[in-house]
Design a protein around this motif. Structure first.
Motif, PDB file in Angstrom:
ATOM      1  N   UNK A  93       2.051  20.342  -8.037  1.00 18.71           N
ATOM      2  CA  UNK A  93       1.611  20.651  -6.673  1.00 18.71           C
ATOM      3  C   UNK A  93       0.369  21.540  -6.678  1.00 18.71           C
ATOM      4  N   UNK A  94       0.289  22.454  -7.632  1.00 14.40           N
ATOM      5  CA  UNK A  94      -0.891  23.322  -7.707  1.00 14.40           C
ATOM      6  C   UNK A  94      -2.146  22.498  -8.002  1.00 14.40           C
ATOM      7  N   UNK A  95      -2.032  21.538  -8.913  1.00 17.84           N
ATOM      8  CA  UNK A  95      -3.169  20.674  -9.243  1.00 17.84           C
ATOM      9  C   UNK A  95      -3.526  19.788  -8.053  1.00 17.84           C
ATOM     10  N   UNK A  96      -2.520  19.268  -7.368  1.00 16.63           N
ATOM     11  CA  UNK A  96      -2.765  18.470  -6.170  1.00 16.63           C
ATOM     12  C   UNK A  96      -3.521  19.308  -5.136  1.00 16.63           C
ATOM     13  N   UNK A  97      -3.106  20.551  -4.948  1.00 20.97           N
ATOM     14  CA  UNK A  97      -3.764  21.431  -3.978  1.00 20.97           C
ATOM     15  C   UNK A  97      -5.230  21.650  -4.344  1.00 20.97           C
ATOM     16  N   UNK A  98      -5.510  21.822  -5.622  1.00 16.97           N
ATOM     17  CA  UNK A  98      -6.898  21.993  -6.065  1.00 16.97           C
ATOM     18  C   UNK A  98      -7.691  20.716  -5.781  1.00 16.97           C
ATOM     19  N   UNK A  99      -7.132  19.573  -6.152  1.00 16.92           N
ATOM     20  CA  UNK A  99      -7.823  18.300  -5.934  1.00 16.92           C
ATOM     21  C   UNK A  99      -8.058  18.019  -4.452  1.00 16.92           C
ATOM     22  N   UNK A 100      -7.169  18.508  -3.616  1.00 15.30           N
ATOM     23  CA  UNK A 100      -7.258  18.251  -2.175  1.00 15.30           C
ATOM     24  C   UNK A 100      -7.949  19.376  -1.422  1.00 15.30           C
ATOM     25  N   UNK A 101      -8.479  20.369  -2.122  1.00 13.39           N
ATOM     26  CA  UNK A 101      -9.209  21.443  -1.455  1.00 13.39           C
ATOM     27  C   UNK A 101      -8.315  22.459  -0.785  1.00 13.39           C
ATOM     28  N   UNK A 102      -7.153  22.698  -1.394  1.00 11.82           N
ATOM     29  CA  UNK A 102      -6.213  23.728  -0.917  1.00 11.82           C
ATOM     30  C   UNK A 102      -5.830  23.531   0.552  1.00 11.82           C
ATOM     31  N   UNK A 134      -3.149  22.563   3.702  1.00 15.38           N
ATOM     32  CA  UNK A 134      -1.765  22.933   4.009  1.00 15.38           C
ATOM     33  C   UNK A 134      -0.837  21.963   3.292  1.00 15.38           C
ATOM     34  N   UNK A 135       0.313  22.430   2.808  1.00 14.40           N
ATOM     35  CA  UNK A 135       1.218  21.556   2.049  1.00 14.40           C
ATOM     36  C   UNK A 135       1.519  20.230   2.729  1.00 14.40           C
ATOM     37  N   UNK A 136       1.709  20.224   4.031  1.00  7.21           N
ATOM     38  CA  UNK A 136       2.060  18.978   4.721  1.00  7.21           C
ATOM     39  C   UNK A 136       0.884  17.992   4.763  1.00  7.21           C
ATOM     40  N   UNK A 137      -0.337  18.469   4.475  1.00  7.05           N
ATOM     41  CA  UNK A 137      -1.532  17.627   4.525  1.00  7.05           C
ATOM     42  C   UNK A 137      -2.009  17.167   3.142  1.00  7.05           C
ATOM     43  N   UNK A 138      -1.280  17.507   2.107  1.00  7.80           N
ATOM     44  CA  UNK A 138      -1.752  17.191   0.755  1.00  7.80           C
ATOM     45  C   UNK A 138      -1.780  15.698   0.468  1.00  7.80           C
ATOM     46  N   UNK A 195       0.847  -1.194   0.000  1.00 10.86           N
ATOM     47  CA  UNK A 195       0.000   0.000   0.000  1.00 10.86           C
ATOM     48  C   UNK A 195       0.880   1.241   0.000  1.00 10.86           C
ATOM     49  N   UNK A 196       0.591   2.172  -0.902  1.00 10.22           N
ATOM     50  CA  UNK A 196       1.271   3.467  -0.912  1.00 10.22           C
ATOM     51  C   UNK A 196       0.517   4.354   0.079  1.00 10.22           C
ATOM     52  N   UNK A 197       1.123   4.607   1.225  1.00  7.99           N
ATOM     53  CA  UNK A 197       0.462   5.348   2.304  1.00  7.99           C
ATOM     54  C   UNK A 197       0.656   6.857   2.212  1.00  7.99           C
ATOM     55  N   UNK A 198       1.808   7.295   1.688  1.00  8.89           N
ATOM     56  CA  UNK A 198       2.061   8.739   1.616  1.00  8.89           C
ATOM     57  C   UNK A 198       3.156   9.020   0.600  1.00  8.89           C
ATOM     58  N   UNK A 199       3.086  10.209   0.003  1.00 10.16           N
ATOM     59  CA  UNK A 199       4.117  10.680  -0.926  1.00 10.16           C
ATOM     60  C   UNK A 199       4.435  12.139  -0.612  1.00 10.16           C
ATOM     61  N   UNK A 200       5.613  12.566  -1.016  1.00 10.20           N
ATOM     62  CA  UNK A 200       5.968  13.985  -0.983  1.00 10.20           C
ATOM     63  C   UNK A 200       5.779  14.517  -2.397  1.00 10.20           C
ATOM     64  N   UNK A 201       4.836  15.423  -2.602  1.00  8.00           N
ATOM     65  CA  UNK A 201       4.585  15.941  -3.955  1.00  8.00           C
ATOM     66  C   UNK A 201       5.826  16.595  -4.554  1.00  8.00           C
ATOM     67  N   UNK A 202       6.014  16.378  -5.852  1.00  2.67           N
ATOM     68  CA  UNK A 202       7.137  16.972  -6.580  1.00  2.67           C
ATOM     69  C   UNK A 202       6.646  17.811  -7.752  1.00  2.67           C
ATOM     70  N   UNK A 203       5.783  17.235  -8.553  1.00  2.00           N
ATOM     71  CA  UNK A 203       5.312  17.888  -9.776  1.00  2.00           C
ATOM     72  C   UNK A 203       3.791  18.022  -9.711  1.00  2.00           C
ATOM     73  N   UNK A 254      -5.729   7.699   1.362  1.00  2.00           N
ATOM     74  CA  UNK A 254      -6.873   8.310   0.692  1.00  2.00           C
ATOM     75  C   UNK A 254      -6.529   9.658   0.087  1.00  2.00           C
ATOM     76  N   UNK A 255      -5.653  10.390   0.752  1.00  2.00           N
ATOM     77  CA  UNK A 255      -5.199  11.684   0.244  1.00  2.00           C
ATOM     78  C   UNK A 255      -4.359  11.498  -1.019  1.00  2.00           C
ATOM     79  N   UNK A 256      -3.535  10.465  -1.041  1.00  2.00           N
ATOM     80  CA  UNK A 256      -2.761  10.144  -2.251  1.00  2.00           C
ATOM     81  C   UNK A 256      -3.725   9.841  -3.391  1.00  2.00           C
ATOM     82  N   UNK A 257      -4.748   9.064  -3.099  1.00  2.00           N
ATOM     83  CA  UNK A 257      -5.740   8.730  -4.121  1.00  2.00           C
ATOM     84  C   UNK A 257      -6.409   9.951  -4.707  1.00  2.00           C
TER      85      UNK A 257
END
Length: 151
Positions: A105-114, A116-120, A95-103, A125-128
């Protein structure tokens, strides 16, 4: 990683997936990537594994071949990603439990509801959500360079 490396037991493969890149390409060609920083290994003899009771239509992908994505819905809302490991018929995955975003990041923030960076992407489920995982990605070959989801 290559297929041969993934054809080993999940507890052996899991730490080797750390620091590998997870890459997703959206339908519009945009990329989202992150470095894998937290994983969890599941084998068929683990009561917490989806394969503990044997093959079903839902968990069939976990029984091989190695290197494919096992994507499932958790709690009815979260899409979670596993990398299938072991030999065909074993019923193992990481299971992939967590990642550190690299590329992307703006799209990830939109998908995750903006958030905090450490919570993206600090949970499966957040990775998904950040990587726009969906049921259609279940069974995708993560080692295929033309795949929209790769490790």
């Amino acid at each position: 990683m290559n297929r041969e490396q993934l054809e080993r037991d999940a507890p052996i493969v899991a730490p080797e997936l750390l620091n590998k890149l997870l890459l997703a390409t959206s339908f519009d060609g945009t990329h989202v990537s992150g470095r894998i920083v937290e994983v969890e290994a599941y084998t068929g003899d683990d009561p917490a594994s989806h394969t503990f009771r044997g093959p079903t239509p839902r968990n069939a992908v976990m029984f091989g071949p190695a290197g494919h994505a096992y994507v499932y819905t958790s709690y009815g809302i979260h899409q979670c990603l596993n990398v299938v490991t072991g030999t065909a018929g074993d019923g193992q995955a990481v299971l992939i439990r967590a990642v550190d975003p690299i590329e992307g990041i703006e799209l990830i923030a939109v998908r995750r509801g903006h958030r905090a960076p450490r919570e993206l992407t600090d949970g499966p489920g957040k990775v998904g959500q950040a990587f726009a995982l969906c049921a259609e990605l279940n069974g995708v070959d993560l080692l295929d360079p033309s795949s929209t989801l790769r490790v």
